[in-house]
Design an enzyme around this catalytic site. Structure first.
Site, short mmCIF file in Angstrom:
data_model
loop_
_atom_site.label_atom_id
_atom_site.label_comp_id
_atom_site.label_asym_id
_atom_site.label_seq_id
_atom_site.Cartn_x
_atom_site.Cartn_y
_atom_site.Cartn_z
N HIS A 38 0.86 -1.19 0.00
CA HIS A 38 0.00 0.00 0.00
C HIS A 38 0.90 1.23 0.00
CE1 HIS A 38 -3.36 2.55 0.40
NE2 HIS A 38 -3.73 2.31 1.65
N HIS A 68 -2.41 -2.04 -10.63
CA HIS A 68 -3.30 -1.44 -9.63
C HIS A 68 -4.56 -2.28 -9.53
CE1 HIS A 68 -5.64 1.59 -7.46
NE2 HIS A 68 -4.50 2.19 -7.20
N ASP A 97 2.57 5.67 -7.42
CA ASP A 97 3.84 5.50 -6.70
C ASP A 97 5.04 5.64 -7.62
OD1 ASP A 97 2.57 4.81 -4.18
OD2 ASP A 97 2.03 2.94 -5.15
#
Length: 378
Positions: free
Chosen positions: A224, A264, A315
């Site tokens: 996460h 994702h 990210d």
């Protein structure tokens, strides 16, 4: 009652929310009806907080009052700072330190004895927690490096104040704007794991501090919030190797390693937040006269798209963006929490308004009808 098993609750609808909407096929993210592109371009983080918590964008007068109120709550009690210092001395993980410090904030909150469903008290709690997290994170980062804590300033906005406290230097407008935009992009994202954790906790009628503490613990995991730090470590490994980025990623895949920052659970196309942060990463590199981190990222992105059909998530480009701003790699996830707390508080407020204890079932797969032996027969 269905007995269909949905591992990870994938595809299961468990709540209704007015906060954010994600279209994973089209690559769209919306906060309360406004596209992330419009908000990232035109809204400050404080405006987004107001939008998430109150349902509408603030007027100029409302925004000025909200900013001033947020700024007035930035200072942290000395006992909390002492705890942060002890954790820094113990070389605690940054997210563990943040989790512990946020939990202690509840002891000094003026609404600690309010009813869990008191919306106005919960808004005040959420505002205080959100205002104080940057102070905690910057204090921890400086104390572990042997530097003095820098007190917050009320004349700077949320993003600029954090960078000032972290570096003991007021950031230039470009850095402050990029960081503010990053906070906007990370503020909410549907029922991600940490948000759901906060909702589960608040569904028991635990308080806001407990819900946020639960969420911080959930965010700390590498699947996460920890992913962006792992992306930067990967890029550093590529840079330190004797291979170009293309060869490195090919060898990594051939050896069964995972390339961080791709795929994702919701998006089937490129994360819209990654598009925006990719542009900012390039801008920062150009301003510094060295675009190697951006170019390396683009090479890996193109390869993963062609060979694996995978697109980058937020990210992937937040990593090089933060790195070029001089932010320590292991502070990336606490910064994620610094932003996402806005969404956590918003979802907790919704949970309290129409609460039902979150209590799913598990399918039992253990043994049945066993005879109980006495202790001497075991």
């Amino acid at each position: 009652m269905s007995d269909e098993l949905k591992k990870g609750l994938e595809g299961v609808l468990v709540a209704e929310s007015e906060l954010s909407f994600i279209d994973g096929d089209e690559g769209k993210l919306v906060y309360r009806g406004y596209t992330i592109e419009d908000l990232a371009r035109d809204a400050s983080y404080e405006e987004v907080l107001y939008l998430l918590w109150h349902g509408e964008l603030p007027t100029r007068e409302e925004l000025d009052a909200f900013r001033a109120d947020m700024a007035s709550h930035r200072e942290v009690d000395d006992d909390v700072l002492d705890l942060v210092a002890d954790l820094a001395d113990a070389d605690a993980e940054p997210m563990a330190a943040l989790r512990t410090a946020v939990s202690e904030l509840s002891a000094f909150d003026g609404d600690s004895d309010a009813e869990p469903t008191d919306r106005e008290a919960n808004l005040r709690k959420g505002k205080r927690i959100t205002a104080k997290i940057p102070t905690i994170v910057s204090a921890f980062a400086r104390l572990r490096d042997g530097d003095d804590v820098v007190d917050p300033r009320e004349d700077l906005d949320h993003a600029a104040n954090f960078l000032y406290m972290l570096n003991d230097e007021e950031p230039d407008d470009v850095l402050a704007d990029v960081f503010d935009q990053a906070l906007v992009l990370h503020a909410d994202h549907g029922l991600n794991a940490s948000t759901f954790s906060a909702m589960v906790t608040s569904s028991t009628l635990a308080d806001v501090h407990s819900a946020v503490t639960s969420a911080i613990g959930t965010l700390s995991g590498s699947l996460h919030g920890g992913a962006n730090a792992n992306v930067m470590r990967m890029l550093q490994e590529v840079d330190d190797s004797d291979k170009d980025a293309l060869q490195w990623v090919q060898d990594a895949l051939d050896s069964g390693e995972r390339v961080m920052g791709f795929g994702h659970r919701v998006y089937n196309v490129k994360d819209p937040r990654a598009k925006i942060l990719g542009e900012r990463s390039e801008e920062l590199g150009e301003a510094a006269g060295d675009t190697k981190w951006y170019e390396m990222s683009v090479t890996i992105e193109d390869f993963m798209a062609e060979e694996k059909g995978l697109a980058p998530n937020v990210d992937f480009y937040s990593a090089s963006t933060y790195y070029q701003m001089g932010i320590p790699v292991d502070i990336y996830t606490p910064i994620f929490a610094m932003s996402r707390v806005g969404g956590w508080v918003g979802h907790v407020l919704e949970q309290y308004e129409d609460n039902r204890l979150i209590r799913p079932r598990a399918r039992y797969t253990g043994e049945a009808d066993r005879d109980f032996p006495s202790v001497d027969e075991r």
